[in-house]
Write a protein that holds these residues in place. Sequence first.
Motif, PDB file in Angstrom:
ATOM      1  N   GLY A 138       0.806  -1.235   0.000  1.00  0.00           N
ATOM      2  CA  GLY A 138       0.000   0.000   0.000  1.00  0.00           C
ATOM      3  C   GLY A 138       0.829   1.270   0.000  1.00  0.00           C
ATOM      4  N   GLY A 139       2.125   1.148  -0.336  1.00  0.00           N
ATOM      5  CA  GLY A 139       2.975   2.335  -0.427  1.00  0.00           C
ATOM      6  C   GLY A 139       2.523   3.262  -1.539  1.00  0.00           C
ATOM      7  N   SER A 140       3.073   4.475  -1.529  1.00  0.00           N
ATOM      8  CA  SER A 140       2.620   5.513  -2.456  1.00  0.00           C
ATOM      9  C   SER A 140       2.824   5.123  -3.917  1.00  0.00           C
ATOM     10  N   GLN A 141       2.077   5.745  -4.770  1.00  0.00           N
ATOM     11  CA  GLN A 141       2.207   5.707  -6.243  1.00  0.00           C
ATOM     12  C   GLN A 141       1.597   4.518  -6.961  1.00  0.00           C
ATOM     13  N   GLY A 142       1.613   3.344  -6.366  1.00  0.00           N
ATOM     14  CA  GLY A 142       1.095   2.164  -7.065  1.00  0.00           C
ATOM     15  C   GLY A 142      -0.402   1.974  -6.818  1.00  0.00           C
ATOM     16  N   ILE A 143      -0.892   0.821  -7.260  1.00  0.00           N
ATOM     17  CA  ILE A 143      -2.309   0.485  -7.106  1.00  0.00           C
ATOM     18  C   ILE A 143      -2.680   0.417  -5.616  1.00  0.00           C
TER      19      ILE A 143
ATOM     20  N   ILE B 162       7.167  -3.198   1.860  1.00  0.00           N
ATOM     21  CA  ILE B 162       8.582  -3.503   2.103  1.00  0.00           C
ATOM     22  C   ILE B 162       9.446  -2.249   1.970  1.00  0.00           C
ATOM     23  N   ASP B 163       8.932  -1.256   1.261  1.00  0.00           N
ATOM     24  CA  ASP B 163       9.672  -0.025   1.003  1.00  0.00           C
ATOM     25  C   ASP B 163       9.259   1.028   2.031  1.00  0.00           C
ATOM     26  N   ALA B 164      10.176   1.305   2.972  1.00  0.00           N
ATOM     27  CA  ALA B 164       9.845   2.193   4.091  1.00  0.00           C
ATOM     28  C   ALA B 164       9.419   3.575   3.609  1.00  0.00           C
ATOM     29  N   LYS B 165      10.121   4.091   2.600  1.00  0.00           N
ATOM     30  CA  LYS B 165       9.814   5.450   2.128  1.00  0.00           C
ATOM     31  C   LYS B 165       8.398   5.505   1.543  1.00  0.00           C
ATOM     32  N   ARG B 166       8.077   4.523   0.715  1.00  0.00           N
ATOM     33  CA  ARG B 166       6.750   4.523   0.083  1.00  0.00           C
ATOM     34  C   ARG B 166       5.656   4.292   1.120  1.00  0.00           C
ATOM     35  N   ALA B 167       5.922   3.403   2.086  1.00  0.00           N
ATOM     36  CA  ALA B 167       4.917   3.122   3.116  1.00  0.00           C
ATOM     37  C   ALA B 167       4.631   4.374   3.937  1.00  0.00           C
ATOM     38  N   GLN B 168       5.719   5.040   4.354  1.00  0.00           N
ATOM     39  CA  GLN B 168       5.532   6.214   5.214  1.00  0.00           C
ATOM     40  C   GLN B 168       4.926   7.388   4.447  1.00  0.00           C
ATOM     41  N   GLU B 169       5.325   7.528   3.176  1.00  0.00           N
ATOM     42  CA  GLU B 169       4.771   8.596   2.334  1.00  0.00           C
ATOM     43  C   GLU B 169       3.260   8.410   2.180  1.00  0.00           C
TER      44      GLU B 169
ATOM     45  N   ALA C 271      -4.272   6.495   9.007  1.00  0.00           N
ATOM     46  CA  ALA C 271      -3.440   5.432   8.420  1.00  0.00           C
ATOM     47  C   ALA C 271      -2.197   5.219   9.258  1.00  0.00           C
ATOM     48  N   ARG C 272      -1.735   3.982   9.275  1.00  0.00           N
ATOM     49  CA  ARG C 272      -0.449   3.650   9.894  1.00  0.00           C
ATOM     50  C   ARG C 272       0.357   2.851   8.893  1.00  0.00           C
ATOM     51  N   ALA C 273       1.685   2.983   8.987  1.00  0.00           N
ATOM     52  CA  ALA C 273       2.566   2.256   8.065  1.00  0.00           C
ATOM     53  C   ALA C 273       3.294   1.134   8.802  1.00  0.00           C
ATOM     54  N   HIS C 274       3.381  -0.025   8.159  1.00  0.00           N
ATOM     55  CA  HIS C 274       4.169  -1.152   8.673  1.00  0.00           C
ATOM     56  C   HIS C 274       5.168  -1.523   7.588  1.00  0.00           C
ATOM     57  N   VAL C 275       6.427  -1.572   7.959  1.00  0.00           N
ATOM     58  CA  VAL C 275       7.456  -1.916   6.969  1.00  0.00           C
ATOM     59  C   VAL C 275       7.804  -3.388   7.146  1.00  0.00           C
TER      60      VAL C 275
ATOM     61  N   ILE D  10      -9.525  -8.569  -8.287  1.00  0.00           N
ATOM     62  CA  ILE D  10      -9.490  -7.725  -9.474  1.00  0.00           C
ATOM     63  C   ILE D  10      -8.237  -8.067 -10.296  1.00  0.00           C
ATOM     64  N   GLY D  11      -8.406  -8.030 -11.599  1.00  0.00           N
ATOM     65  CA  GLY D  11      -7.304  -8.350 -12.513  1.00  0.00           C
ATOM     66  C   GLY D  11      -6.927  -7.114 -13.306  1.00  0.00           C
ATOM     67  N   PRO D  12      -5.911  -6.356 -12.831  1.00  0.00           N
ATOM     68  CA  PRO D  12      -5.532  -5.122 -13.538  1.00  0.00           C
ATOM     69  C   PRO D  12      -4.843  -5.390 -14.870  1.00  0.00           C
ATOM     70  N   ASP D  13      -4.873  -4.359 -15.697  1.00  0.00           N
ATOM     71  CA  ASP D  13      -4.044  -4.299 -16.906  1.00  0.00           C
ATOM     72  C   ASP D  13      -3.865  -2.821 -17.231  1.00  0.00           C
ATOM     73  N   LEU D  14      -2.812  -2.504 -17.965  1.00  0.00           N
ATOM     74  CA  LEU D  14      -2.594  -1.169 -18.545  1.00  0.00           C
ATOM     75  C   LEU D  14      -2.660  -0.022 -17.544  1.00  0.00           C
ATOM     76  N   THR D  15      -2.144  -0.243 -16.344  1.00  0.00           N
ATOM     77  CA  THR D  15      -2.266   0.779 -15.300  1.00  0.00           C
ATOM     78  C   THR D  15      -0.907   1.386 -14.961  1.00  0.00           C
ATOM     79  N   GLN D  16      -0.817   2.700 -15.055  1.00  0.00           N
ATOM     80  CA  GLN D  16       0.453   3.411 -14.861  1.00  0.00           C
ATOM     81  C   GLN D  16       0.880   3.392 -13.391  1.00  0.00           C
ATOM     82  N   THR D  17       1.979   2.706 -13.104  1.00  0.00           N
ATOM     83  CA  THR D  17       2.513   2.629 -11.731  1.00  0.00           C
ATOM     84  C   THR D  17       4.038   2.605 -11.821  1.00  0.00           C
ATOM     85  N   PRO D  18       4.738   2.675 -10.685  1.00  0.00           N
ATOM     86  CA  PRO D  18       6.201   2.546 -10.742  1.00  0.00           C
ATOM     87  C   PRO D  18       6.638   1.214 -11.362  1.00  0.00           C
ATOM     88  N   GLN D  19       5.850   0.158 -11.154  1.00  0.00           N
ATOM     89  CA  GLN D  19       6.224  -1.154 -11.705  1.00  0.00           C
ATOM     90  C   GLN D  19       6.002  -1.238 -13.213  1.00  0.00           C
TER      91      GLN D  19
END
Length: 286
Positions: free
Chosen positions: A29-34, A54-61, A73-77, A200-209
């Motif tokens: 649930g880190g920033s920027q992605g789905i 797993i990414d502390a920066k994205r989780a905390q952001e 919200a709370r973040a768990h790394v 849900i089965g995503p496709d064609l979605t703009q994310t860091p991945q």
Amino acid sequence: MIHPKPSDVPAISDFNKLLDGRVAVVTGGGSQGIGGAIATLFAQHGALVEIADIDAKRAQESAATITAAGGKARAHVLDVTRPDEADRLAQAVLSHHGRCDVLVNNVGDYRPLVPFAKSGPASWEAMIRINLLHFYAVTHAFLGSMIEKRRGSIVNVHSVEGMRGYPCEPVYGSLKAASAHFTTCLAAEQGRNGIRVNGIGPDLTQTPQVDYISGFEEASDLWPSWAPVGRLGWPEDQARVALFLASDMSAFVTGHNIPVDGGTRAGSGWIWSPKEGRFVNRPRHI
Ligand SMILES: NC(=O)c1ccc[n+]([C@@H]2O[C@H](COP(=O)([O-])OP(=O)(O)OC[C@H]3O[C@@H](n4cnc5c(N)ncnc54)[C@H](O)[C@@H]3O)[C@@H](O)[C@H]2O)c1
């Protein structure tokens, strides 16, 4: 036995906040992605969001952005592919809130793409860990408490590649299909315990991945050929469907997997040829 009629349940206009007061765990649930978009939309709808990434920066952001906007919200790394860390997450959430109402299993990755003929036990195992095993571990860690409360909604984010043939990485495609079918099987097992499970089965979605923009600018006019809805997808497009499945809006829906793909699965094999001015299914026409 009570069978509530539509007139007994709240009207759609009464649902100002579809997840008011619900405890919602979002893996990846880190920033920027789905997952980040899901966490944000859930918080806007009143959920108490528990972000596991797993990414502390994205989780905390992600948690900080939600909190700054007035949400909770709370973040768990942590690494969800480790069952002991999945248990640690459940302990942290359940000891704080006493329950988990919504679980979104969202972590997954297609990289590296290994053609099947060149793959082997090491690459299969890596794919299984990141795309399937944690669905079992995290769900298992929260399920007991959901059964006890007789309430829960689980949303599994897999891929449209589990719902059609994926020639680039058959192992990835088959694992996404496995998580979609895990969704269906678990729904059949747990419905009588008040727990719904959908995917849900995503496709064609703009994310860091998956970056569909960089390097494709000059071909952006081809989107109408590429996707039936004629455009790129955004994490928010995925989040809206996850919200529907997580909330009571879908109270009578369980065991289903919805492609959230701009229509690519529906239109599979057929694309729009601007040159021909018609749909074609032969490469030479494109
Ligand atoms: N973007 C697309 O078009 C697309 C298409 C098909 C399927 N999907 C699926 O959607 C889901 C989300 O994809 P995305 O594009 O937002 O990806 P992303 O890589 O942008 O986001 C994934 C998040 O998960 C976190 N993460 C990765 N490994 C982790 C681990 N072991 N433990 C905890 N957190 C971890 C990452 O740090 C990141 O924040 C994945 O399951 C992916 O396979 C996406």
